[in-house]
Enzyme design. Structure first.
Site, PDB file in Angstrom:
ATOM      1  N   HIS A 162       0.859  -1.200   0.000  1.00  0.00           N
ATOM      2  CA  HIS A 162       0.000   0.000   0.000  1.00  0.00           C
ATOM      3  C   HIS A 162       0.887   1.240   0.000  1.00  0.00           C
ATOM      4  CE1 HIS A 162      -2.838   3.039   1.417  1.00  0.00           C
ATOM      5  NE2 HIS A 162      -3.807   2.210   1.048  1.00  0.00           N
TER       6      HIS A 162
ATOM      7  N   CYS B 281      -3.708   2.596  -4.461  1.00  0.00           N
ATOM      8  CA  CYS B 281      -4.658   3.384  -3.665  1.00  0.00           C
ATOM      9  C   CYS B 281      -4.695   4.795  -4.230  1.00  0.00           C
ATOM     10  CB  CYS B 281      -4.249   3.386  -2.192  1.00  0.00           C
ATOM     11  SG  CYS B 281      -5.328   4.418  -1.178  1.00  0.00           S
TER      12      CYS B 281
ATOM     13  N   HIS C  66      -7.659   0.386  -4.311  1.00  0.00           N
ATOM     14  CA  HIS C  66      -8.506   1.201  -3.441  1.00  0.00           C
ATOM     15  C   HIS C  66      -8.872   2.419  -4.268  1.00  0.00           C
ATOM     16  CE1 HIS C  66      -6.403  -0.130   0.587  1.00  0.00           C
ATOM     17  NE2 HIS C  66      -7.004  -1.129  -0.026  1.00  0.00           N
TER      18      HIS C  66
ATOM     19  N   ASP D 179     -12.686   3.216  -0.794  1.00  0.00           N
ATOM     20  CA  ASP D 179     -11.847   3.462   0.384  1.00  0.00           C
ATOM     21  C   ASP D 179     -12.665   4.326   1.327  1.00  0.00           C
ATOM     22  OD1 ASP D 179      -9.575   3.263   1.944  1.00  0.00           O
ATOM     23  OD2 ASP D 179      -8.203   3.762   0.332  1.00  0.00           O
ATOM     24  N   HIS D 180     -12.007   5.127   2.119  1.00  0.00           N
ATOM     25  CA  HIS D 180     -12.731   5.915   3.125  1.00  0.00           C
ATOM     26  C   HIS D 180     -13.940   6.616   2.528  1.00  0.00           C
ATOM     27  CE1 HIS D 180      -8.398   6.463   4.705  1.00  0.00           C
ATOM     28  NE2 HIS D 180      -8.801   5.214   4.754  1.00  0.00           N
TER      29      HIS D 180
ATOM     30  N   TYR E 227     -15.016   4.602   7.753  1.00  0.00           N
ATOM     31  CA  TYR E 227     -15.490   3.259   7.423  1.00  0.00           C
ATOM     32  C   TYR E 227     -16.944   3.002   7.801  1.00  0.00           C
ATOM     33  CZ  TYR E 227     -10.891   2.000   5.771  1.00  0.00           C
ATOM     34  OH  TYR E 227      -9.731   1.937   5.030  1.00  0.00           O
TER      35      TYR E 227
HETATM   36  C1  CS2 Z   1      -5.998   2.064   4.663  1.00  0.00           C
HETATM   37  C2  CS2 Z   1      -4.639   1.780   5.258  1.00  0.00           C
HETATM   38  O1  CS2 Z   1      -7.628   2.966   6.034  1.00  0.00           O
HETATM   39  C3  CS2 Z   1      -6.628   3.190   5.359  1.00  0.00           C
HETATM   40  O2  CS2 Z   1      -6.114   4.302   5.214  1.00  0.00           O
HETATM   41  O3  CS2 Z   1      -5.953   2.316   3.317  1.00  0.00           O
HETATM   42  O4  CS2 Z   1      -4.732   1.730   6.651  1.00  0.00           O
HETATM   43  C4  CS2 Z   1      -4.127   0.467   4.736  1.00  0.00           C
HETATM   44  O5  CS2 Z   1      -4.970  -0.545   5.192  1.00  0.00           O
HETATM   45  C5  CS2 Z   1      -2.745   0.100   5.160  1.00  0.00           C
HETATM   46  O6  CS2 Z   1      -1.846   1.139   4.953  1.00  0.00           O
HETATM   47  C6  CS2 Z   1      -2.278  -1.126   4.424  1.00  0.00           C
HETATM   48  O7  CS2 Z   1      -1.330  -1.766   5.175  1.00  0.00           O
HETATM   49 MN    MN Z   2      -5.931   2.903   0.708  1.00  0.00          MN
END
Ligand code: CS2
Ligand code: MN
Length: 354
Positions: A207, A245, A272, A317-318, A331
């Site tokens: 990531h 991502c 992501h 993602d978020h 989340y």
């Molecule tokens: C995720 C990261 O919630 C987030 O920001 O994209 O925490 C991601 O899970 C980690 O960096 C991956 O190891």
């Molecule tokens: Mn991410």
């Protein structure tokens, strides 16, 4: 591309796999054993129980996010080989259960950073946001306290309390470790684990750093196209790849995401897809997924993934916090479910245009 949704397990999440199952297009969850600490060997029974739980809801485990990496590996301290052995054992046990995707990051000390976890927007929703001026006005302890106090008691992935209690000691072990050294340590780790990954066909998907620049003086090595290419070359193997991502790479407007995607054909194992809205130098909000709501062109991003033949898991993602929902920052169910519907719509249109 297959649509997936991150799930934090029955103990920590406000959302159930049964609810996730009702989001159109979703076939699987991306999850982990949130009770384990970085460096611990995962128990086969626990992996099996997680798998059965997810399958009972009619879903699959599409990938693990994350199997976290112990700082001894990142910093190459004396216990590194022991922790790599542990990591390999965990990978073996995951492979034996048919799990074939592992997301991880190589950020020293801690995972993502934000200056605000619930910034109000004019539409009444709240979002995670980053403002370098605020972050730089604090030392690490203050930032920790600020993030902790805003989490409303929810788990913050990547911010395990036990780990945070050791933060002073952790900062210490990175003294003298610059980007070059950290890259070397990543290469050492990847070369050690590739044989077991190849045996079970487990795709490792690093990531990117979030945000895509150094914070608190710590080295960061997964920030842009050049870094990504370099880390692929550190351990040439079909199992060594990337979590693309868009929000993390996209925190830096100089990163041309569709171009990065096209340059990584065959190397993207997981995606992501979320949007960010630039507000100034190193200042951004995490907007809704829609292109019009942020600064990234989500159509071009999905199109680039489609064009390179990416067929792995994608997850929103978020999300924003909307409709009064209470959950882990970023989340919630609602905005991410809206995100999936939007991404699926883009994908359908792209497919039909071909
Ligand atoms: C995720 C990261 O919630 C987030 O920001 O994209 O925490 C991601 O899970 C980690 O960096 C991956 O190891
Ligand atoms: Mn991410």
């Amino acid at each position: 591309m297959k649509m997936t949704f991150r799930w934090f397990g029955d103990k920590f999440d406000t959302i159930t796999p049964e609810q996730i199952r009702q989001i159109p297009a979703v076939v699987g969850v991306i999850t982990t054993l949130y009770d384990t600490m970085p460096g611990e060997v995962w128990e086969t029974a626990a992996i099996r129980a997680l798998k059965e739980r997810v399958e009972r809801a009619g879903l699959e485990i599409s990938g693990i996010e994350s199997v976290n990496i112990h700082d001894a590996i990142k910093a190459a301290s004396s216990e590194r080989d022991m922790y790599i052995e542990n990591y390999i054992k965990t990978l073996e046990r995951l492979g034996e259960q048919g799990i074939d995707l592992v997301c991880y990051n190589f950020m020293p000390v801690f995972d993502w950073t934000r200056s605000d976890l619930a910034k109000p927007r004019s539409d009444g929703s709240t979002v995670l946001s980053y403002d370098a001026e605020i972050i730089e006005s604090m030392d690490f302890e203050q930032m920790l306290e600020s993030i902790g106090s805003k989490s409303e008691g929810y788990l913050l992935p990547g911010w395990e309390p036990e780990r945070m209690a050791r933060n002073k000691e952790l900062f210490e072990i990175y003294k003298g470790i610059d980007e070059h050294k950290l890259k070397e340590n990543l290469g050492y780790f990847l070369r050690a684990i590739m044989p077991v990954c190849e045996k079970y066909n487990i795709k490792m998907a690093i990531h990117p750093d979030d945000p895509a620049w150094s914070v608190f003086g710590l080295p960061r090595i997964v920030k842009d196209a050049e870094d990504l290419q370099e880390l692929i070359n550190l351990a040439p193997s079909p199992c060594n790849g990337i979590t693309l991502c868009t929000g993390s790479l996209g925190s830096n407007p100089e990163n041309d995401i569709p171009a990065i995607i096209r340059s990584l054909k065959g190397k993207i194992h997981f995606a992501h897809t979320r949007n960010v809205k630039y507000l100034g130098y190193r200042k951004f909000d995490e907007s809704a997924h829609l292109s019009d709501d942020g600064s990234l062109d989500m159509y071009e991003i999905i199109k680039a993934l489609y064009d390179i033949g990416f067929d792995g898991p994608v997850r929103p993602d978020h999300g924003r916090m909307v409709w009064g929902e209470k959950s882990m920052p970023g989340y919630g169910l609602y905005d991410r479910a809206m995100g999936i519907c939007y991404l699926s719509g883009l994908l359908e249109a792209i497919r039909k245009q071909k």
